[in-house]
Structures are given as structure tokens and as C-alpha cells.
Scaffold this active site. Structure first.
Site, PDB file in Angstrom:
ATOM      1  N   GLY A   1       0.839  -1.214   0.000  1.00 22.41           N
ATOM      2  CA  GLY A   1       0.000   0.000   0.000  1.00 22.41           C
ATOM      3  C   GLY A   1       0.866   1.252   0.000  1.00 22.41           C
ATOM      4  O   GLY A   1       2.098   1.173   0.109  1.00 22.41           O
TER       5      GLY A   1
ATOM      6  N   VAL B   1       1.230   3.555   2.267  1.00 21.59           N
ATOM      7  CA  VAL B   1       1.966   3.735   3.527  1.00 21.59           C
ATOM      8  C   VAL B   1       3.017   2.644   3.697  1.00 21.59           C
ATOM      9  O   VAL B   1       4.160   2.903   4.068  1.00 21.59           O
ATOM     10  CB  VAL B   1       0.996   3.775   4.731  1.00 21.59           C
ATOM     11  CG1 VAL B   1       1.760   3.834   6.046  1.00 21.59           C
ATOM     12  CG2 VAL B   1       0.041   4.956   4.612  1.00 21.59           C
TER      13      VAL B   1
ATOM     14  N   ARG C   1      -4.708  -9.850  -3.064  1.00 18.98           N
ATOM     15  CA  ARG C   1      -4.410  -9.384  -4.427  1.00 18.98           C
ATOM     16  C   ARG C   1      -2.961  -8.924  -4.587  1.00 18.98           C
ATOM     17  O   ARG C   1      -2.459  -8.842  -5.692  1.00 18.98           O
ATOM     18  CB  ARG C   1      -5.370  -8.275  -4.855  1.00 18.98           C
ATOM     19  CG  ARG C   1      -5.309  -7.021  -4.018  1.00 18.98           C
ATOM     20  CD  ARG C   1      -6.126  -5.908  -4.723  1.00 18.98           C
ATOM     21  NE  ARG C   1      -6.005  -4.699  -3.936  1.00 18.98           N
ATOM     22  CZ  ARG C   1      -6.895  -4.324  -3.012  1.00 18.98           C
ATOM     23  NH1 ARG C   1      -7.956  -5.058  -2.796  1.00 18.98           N
ATOM     24  NH2 ARG C   1      -6.728  -3.216  -2.308  1.00 18.98           N
TER      25      ARG C   1
ATOM     26  N   ARG D   1      -6.649   2.818  18.680  1.00 25.43           N
ATOM     27  CA  ARG D   1      -6.140   4.110  19.136  1.00 25.43           C
ATOM     28  C   ARG D   1      -6.736   4.575  20.462  1.00 25.43           C
ATOM     29  O   ARG D   1      -6.049   5.147  21.281  1.00 25.43           O
ATOM     30  CB  ARG D   1      -6.418   5.199  18.095  1.00 25.43           C
ATOM     31  CG  ARG D   1      -5.540   5.120  16.867  1.00 25.43           C
ATOM     32  CD  ARG D   1      -5.896   6.177  15.851  1.00 25.43           C
ATOM     33  NE  ARG D   1      -5.178   5.971  14.603  1.00 25.43           N
ATOM     34  CZ  ARG D   1      -5.604   6.412  13.413  1.00 25.43           C
ATOM     35  NH1 ARG D   1      -6.761   7.090  13.336  1.00 25.43           N
ATOM     36  NH2 ARG D   1      -4.918   6.181  12.317  1.00 25.43           N
TER      37      ARG D   1
ATOM     38  N   CYS E   1      -3.570  10.817  10.450  1.00 25.20           N
ATOM     39  CA  CYS E   1      -2.612  11.741   9.827  1.00 25.20           C
ATOM     40  C   CYS E   1      -2.876  13.198  10.204  1.00 25.20           C
ATOM     41  O   CYS E   1      -1.963  13.931  10.584  1.00 25.20           O
ATOM     42  CB  CYS E   1      -2.645  11.584   8.307  1.00 25.20           C
ATOM     43  SG  CYS E   1      -4.272  11.319   7.643  1.00 25.20           S
TER      44      CYS E   1
ATOM     45  N   GLN F   1      -7.641  17.906   2.986  1.00 23.70           N
ATOM     46  CA  GLN F   1      -6.984  16.603   2.977  1.00 23.70           C
ATOM     47  C   GLN F   1      -6.803  16.007   1.596  1.00 23.70           C
ATOM     48  O   GLN F   1      -7.732  15.965   0.786  1.00 23.70           O
ATOM     49  CB  GLN F   1      -7.762  15.636   3.883  1.00 23.70           C
ATOM     50  CG  GLN F   1      -7.763  16.097   5.319  1.00 23.70           C
ATOM     51  CD  GLN F   1      -8.500  15.208   6.287  1.00 23.70           C
ATOM     52  OE1 GLN F   1      -9.253  15.712   7.108  1.00 23.70           O
ATOM     53  NE2 GLN F   1      -8.299  13.896   6.214  1.00 23.70           N
TER      54      GLN F   1
ATOM     55  N   ARG G   1     -12.067  16.905   2.052  1.00 24.81           N
ATOM     56  CA  ARG G   1     -11.221  16.249   1.056  1.00 24.81           C
ATOM     57  C   ARG G   1     -11.040  17.212  -0.127  1.00 24.81           C
ATOM     58  O   ARG G   1     -12.028  17.752  -0.641  1.00 24.81           O
ATOM     59  CB  ARG G   1     -11.871  14.963   0.547  1.00 24.81           C
ATOM     60  CG  ARG G   1     -10.987  14.163  -0.375  1.00 24.81           C
ATOM     61  CD  ARG G   1      -9.846  13.478   0.328  1.00 24.81           C
ATOM     62  NE  ARG G   1     -10.318  12.334   1.126  1.00 24.81           N
ATOM     63  CZ  ARG G   1      -9.602  11.747   2.060  1.00 24.81           C
ATOM     64  NH1 ARG G   1      -8.405  12.206   2.361  1.00 24.81           N
ATOM     65  NH2 ARG G   1     -10.084  10.721   2.733  1.00 24.81           N
TER      66      ARG G   1
ATOM     67  N   HIS H   1      -1.525  16.854   3.240  1.00 24.58           N
ATOM     68  CA  HIS H   1      -2.655  17.527   3.898  1.00 24.58           C
ATOM     69  C   HIS H   1      -2.258  18.958   4.295  1.00 24.58           C
ATOM     70  O   HIS H   1      -1.080  19.225   4.562  1.00 24.58           O
ATOM     71  CB  HIS H   1      -3.007  16.799   5.205  1.00 24.58           C
ATOM     72  CG  HIS H   1      -3.744  15.498   5.035  1.00 24.58           C
ATOM     73  ND1 HIS H   1      -4.287  15.059   3.857  1.00 24.58           N
ATOM     74  CD2 HIS H   1      -4.003  14.538   5.965  1.00 24.58           C
ATOM     75  CE1 HIS H   1      -4.868  13.877   4.055  1.00 24.58           C
ATOM     76  NE2 HIS H   1      -4.717  13.531   5.323  1.00 24.58           N
TER      77      HIS H   1
ATOM     78  N   GLN I   1       1.039  13.452   3.967  1.00 26.77           N
ATOM     79  CA  GLN I   1       0.113  12.558   4.684  1.00 26.77           C
ATOM     80  C   GLN I   1       0.657  11.141   4.780  1.00 26.77           C
ATOM     81  O   GLN I   1       0.468  10.447   5.772  1.00 26.77           O
ATOM     82  CB  GLN I   1      -1.226  12.533   3.931  1.00 26.77           C
ATOM     83  CG  GLN I   1      -2.310  11.689   4.576  1.00 26.77           C
ATOM     84  CD  GLN I   1      -2.305  10.247   4.118  1.00 26.77           C
ATOM     85  OE1 GLN I   1      -1.890   9.952   3.009  1.00 26.77           O
ATOM     86  NE2 GLN I   1      -2.758   9.339   4.978  1.00 26.77           N
TER      87      GLN I   1
HETATM   88  C1  2RA Z   1      -8.063  10.296   5.455  1.00 23.77           C
HETATM   89  N1  2RA Z   1      -6.999  10.495   7.630  1.00 23.77           N
HETATM   90  O1  2RA Z   1      -7.313  11.170   5.044  1.00 23.77           O
HETATM   91  C2  2RA Z   1      -7.820   9.637   6.791  1.00 23.77           C
HETATM   92  C3  2RA Z   1      -7.229   8.284   6.663  1.00 23.77           C
HETATM   93  N2  2RA Z   1      -5.877   8.328   6.283  1.00 23.77           N
HETATM   94  O2  2RA Z   1      -9.053   9.912   4.852  1.00 23.77           O
END
Ligand code: 2RA
Length: 332
Positions: free
Chosen positions: A12, A14, A39, A99, A128, A155, A234, A241, A314
Site C-alpha cells: 500500500g 503507507v 491481491r 487508538r 494523519c 486533505q 477532502r 494535507h 500525509q
Molecule cells: C483520510 N486520515 O485522510 C484519513 C485516513 N488516512 O481519509
């Protein structure tokens, strides 16, 4: 000493960054295991010039492993982290699964490194947006307690994964070609658009992403009544971010004092050229370890208010780097 390390979710966005950081930061690895779900198993990835296979994760994957860096989503962490701990490993988990559990430390190394030592097998990596904000706010909070935070986030697509970054590019291509953009990962078109973070909403109208910033910051700062409100959005940016942060203190906090504190703060780089009107941007933060902070200024609406703006990668400091830094704390 060197350690047998497993990366869960290695292919992935990360996981790939964790692999790069373990090499570039020369983490003491004696054996490295790359684990992925269906996968992605079967691929190979490079580590220090060696080609390593990506194995299908199973219950037995963690036998003999000292440290697991997990970034494969909450459900896989919930299922496998306890098994890895029973096999004797310490798990640094990037998902939100553990968490808020009291016995699980939630760690930003620049803020609460000592918390990492009290783990009982699992250490959680914060969200993040929380990490980036905490790195910038903690030094100010230590100088004068913050009374209230109002944060708005911008973000990047990467927060929804590597495929989401591809999707926003695909949508942009479609729009520029005069076609309808397709949505698969995101619920709405992100290219040339933005939308409030689409995690589930609570009865007060806050989404999970916003409540993560409230609850996680309280835990990391060990301040259960810490006053914070967030609006998470977003935006059509690839992997960094940004956050607009308004702070209220009990006493006036001069921007020049804040700037000098932040200039010496670990993990922070102050970027502000007022003459050139040049301040942190995602294109500058991408690929960097530091959280870029700028536009540090008096809040003209409040004598004890301060405004600042930050950008942070991020995938890197927002996830992979923070997790590797926690691992470095454990092996010190
Ligand atoms: C996001 N922080 O940006 C959340 C998950 N990484 O959607």
C-alpha cells in the site's frame, strides 16, 4: 541489536513508504518480511538492493517476528494484531482500531515519546491530520496552555489510499477531455471539486475524521478536556494535507514568539516569506519529513488569538514516518 521486522500491508501507499524509510533511516533490520492480503501477494519489492517477495499474510506470519508495522486497514489489524502480540511481536498499528483503547499508547514521538514504553504489545499511530496538527501545536501548548482550537483541514486524496490518488487523476483527465468523471473510491468527483470528509456522521453532525482529531489529540496531550473543533474536507491534492488552525489562549501570544518557538520545534519547518507571499504548500511538503508551518499571525478578532497554516506529507509524517519513529524509540 537488529530486529526481525514485518510490514503488514507492504504494497500500500503507507507500506511502501515504511519500506523506504526503514532503508533510508538504516533501521536495524536483521530480517524483513513483507505481508499483504490476497491481491498483492506474489509481488516483489526492493529493500537495500535485495528483491523480497510479498507473502500472503496468515496466522503463522508473525512467528519469530520482533516488530510488526501494520497499515492494512482496521479490520485486518483487529484480526491479526492480537495474534502477532501472542507470537511475541510488538505491533505499531496505523489503523484506528486500537487508538482509543486505554492500554494502547497513542504516540507522536515529538510530543509523548515516553508513552511508547508503556505498551502491552500494541502501539497506535494517530490519524494523519492529528499527527500533523499535534507536532505544530505541542510546542506552543507547552509554552502557554491552548484554551481552544478551531481547525479546518484540506486533505489529500492519498488519505483514501493509492487507488484514490489514481482516481482523482483519472477524473481530471476525463473532465479535461469533456467526459464525465468516474467515482469508485470516492463517493463524488474530487477533481476540480472538494467535499466534506465522507466518514459517518454522529448525532452532533461531526464526521469520524473530525472526532478523531478531537479525541486523539486529547489522548496524546493527556488533556481530557482539551477544547477543539474540526471541519475536515477532502480536496483535489495528491499526498499532502493542509490545515488552517485558529488558537485561543488565556493570555496574548505574540506571533513573533510563536514563530521563534516553532522555528526550534522538532519535526517543524517554518516557511514564511511575507514579501514574496510564499507560505507552505502541498507541493513543497510532499516527500518531506517536516510539517511546514507558516502564516503565523495575530487573530484580528481576538486579543488572545493566533492563526497559523500548515502542510504535511500525509503518507510520510502523517503515517509511515511517525510509525518508524515510534519503532526507533523502542529500539533506542
Ligand atoms: C483520510 N486520515 O485522510 C484519513 C485516513 N488516512 O481519509
Amino acid at each position: 541489536n537488529s530486529y526481525k521486522v514485518a510490514i503488514l500491508g507492504a504494497t500500500g501507499a503507507v507500506g511502501t513508504e515504511i519500506l523506504e524509510l526503514l532503508a533510508s533511516r538504516n533501521f536495524p533490520v536483521s530480517q524483513l518480511k513483507l505481508l499483504a492480503s490476497g491481491r498483492s501477494a506474489g509481488k516483489t519489492m526492493e529493500f537495500k538492493g535485495e528483491s523480497l517477495p510479498v507473502e500472503m499474510v496468515s496466522d503463522r506470519s508473525f512467528d519469530g517476528i520482533d516488530l510488526v508495522l501494520a497499515s492494512a486497514g482496521g479490520s485486518i489489524s483487529k484480526e491479526l494484531a492480537p495474534k502477532a502480540v501472542s507470537a511475541g511481536a510488538v505491533v505499531i498499528d496505523n489503523s484506528s482500531a486500537f487508538r482509543m483503547q486505554p492500554q494502547v499508547p497513542l504516540v507522536v514521538p515529538e510530543v509523548n515519546p515516553e508513552a511508547a514504553r508503556n505498551h502491552q504489545g500494541i502501539i497506535a499511530n494517530p490519524n494523519c491530520t492529528t499527527i500533523l496538527m499535534a507536532v505544530a501545536l505541542w510546542p506552543l501548548h507547552q509554552h502557554q496552555p491552548i484554551k481552544r482550537v478551531v481547525v479546518s483541514t484540506y486533505q489529500s486524496a492519498s488519505g483514501a489510499g493509492a487507488r484514490a490518488m489514481e482516481e482523482v487523476k483519472q477524473q481530471a483527465r476525463a473532465i479535461l477531455a469533456g467526459k464525465e468523471p468516474e467515482t469508485h473510491i470516492f463517493p463524488y468527483p474530487l477533481a476540480f471539486n472538494l467535499f466534506p470528509h465522507n466518514t459517518p456522521l454522529n448525532e452532533q453532525g461531526y464526521c469520524e475524521e473530525e472526532m478523531k482529531m478531537v479525541n486523539e489529540t486529547r489522548k496524546i496531550f493527556n488533556a481530557p478536556d482539551f477544547s477543539l473543533t474540526a471541519t475536515c474536507v477532502r480536496v483535489p491534492v495528491l499526498r499532502a494535507h493542509s490545515e488552517a488552525i485558529n488558537l485561543e489562549f488565556n493570555e496574548p501570544f505574540s506571533p513573533s514568539q510563536a514563530k521563534s518557538i516553532l522555528s526550534q520545534a522538532p519535526g517543524v519547518k517554518v516557511v514564511e516569506d511575507w514579501q514574496a507571499n510564499y507560505f507552505p504548500m502541498p507541493v513543497d511538503a510532499t516527500g518531506k519529513d517536516e510539517v511546514l508551518v507558516g502564516r503565523i499571525r495575530q487573530d484580528i478578532s481576538h486579543p488572545c488569538g493566533l492563526e497559523l497554516w500548515l502542510c504535511g506529507d500525509q503518507i510520510r509524517k502523517g503515517a509511515a514516518l511517525n510509525a518508524v519513529q515510534i519503532a526507533e524509540l523502542l529500539v533506542k
